[in-house]
Design an enzyme around this catalytic site. Structure first.
Site: not given
Ligand code: GAR
Length: 204
Positions: A68, A110-112, A144, A146, A148
């Site tokens: 990894r 990151n977007t969650h 970071d 962790g 999320d």
């Molecule tokens: C998004 O909703 C993002 O927040 C999520 O995957 C989706 C991607 O959508 N990410 C996670 O769940 C990470 N933990 P997309 O490929 O259409 O942008």
């Protein structure tokens, strides 16, 4: 006018958040340039979106590496070759390692699809639905070590509706998520941002 913010976007799937950034960046008044798109798998719509926009792509699959750590170092090297100011994980379904985190500390977002600190991990919408919350949403944060857990840059609340499935809730969240991402990355490009403990502020 100053140079646009150089952004590398990492994806694993459909890439609609990436597309929102690409669409925004096609307007010269949005001071962001997506300089490359990276992925951890082949043949995904996110890569096709980048290719259609004429943006360079790279793929590093974890199973193609002995460790990894070696994958993480390859990812770090590929991202770095594009000299980004900011890296955005937009549906990138891998946790990066120490090499990446130390190189991009404070510059990796990151977007969650949940309202942090609730429902971290891979199944934010399904976990929120199972818990029975009436409001969920999305969170943009500074990554970071962790899962999320990093300092929060932006959030948007989204209602949970009667009869929602994990998929319908996720689609509603993603509509808000794309707008949140475009707005926050635009503000970072124009204003900069700083992190003080857990608190993120726009501005230099
Ligand atoms: C998004 O909703 C993002 O927040 C999520 O995957 C989706 C991607 O959508 N990410 C996670 O769940 C990470 N933990 P997309 O490929 O259409 O942008």
């Amino acid at each position: 006018m100053s140079e646009p913010l150089r952004v590398v976007v990492l994806v694993s799937g459909s890439g609609t958040n990436l597309q929102a950034l690409l669409d925004a960046a096609s307007d010269p008044s949005y001071p962001v340039s997506v300089v490359a798109v990276g992925a951890d798998r082949d043949a995904i719509e996110g890569l096709a979106r980048a290719e259609r926009a004429g943006i360079p792509t790279f793929v590093h699959r974890v199973p193609d590496f002995e460790t990894r750590e070696a994958w993480d170092e390859a990812l770090t090297a590929s991202v770095s070759s594009f000299e980004p100011d900011l890296v955005v994980s937009a549906g990138f379904m891998k946790l990066v390692g120490d090499a990446f985190l130390s190189r991009y500390a404070g510059r990796f977002l990151n977007t969650h699809p949940a309202l942090s600190p609730s429902f971290p991990g891979m199944h934010g919408p399904a976990d929120a639905l199972a818990y029975g919350v009436k409001v969920s949403g999305c969170t943009l944060f500074v990554v970071d070590s962790g899962v999320d857990t990093g300092p929060i840059v932006a959030q948007a609340a989204v209602p949970v509706l009667d009869g929602d499935s994990a998929e319908s809730l996720h689609e509603r969240i993603k509509t808000s998520e794309r707008a949140m991402l475009v707005e926050a990355v635009g503000r970072i490009a124009r204003e900069g941002f700083s992190v003080d403990g857990r608190v993120v502020r726009f501005g230099r």
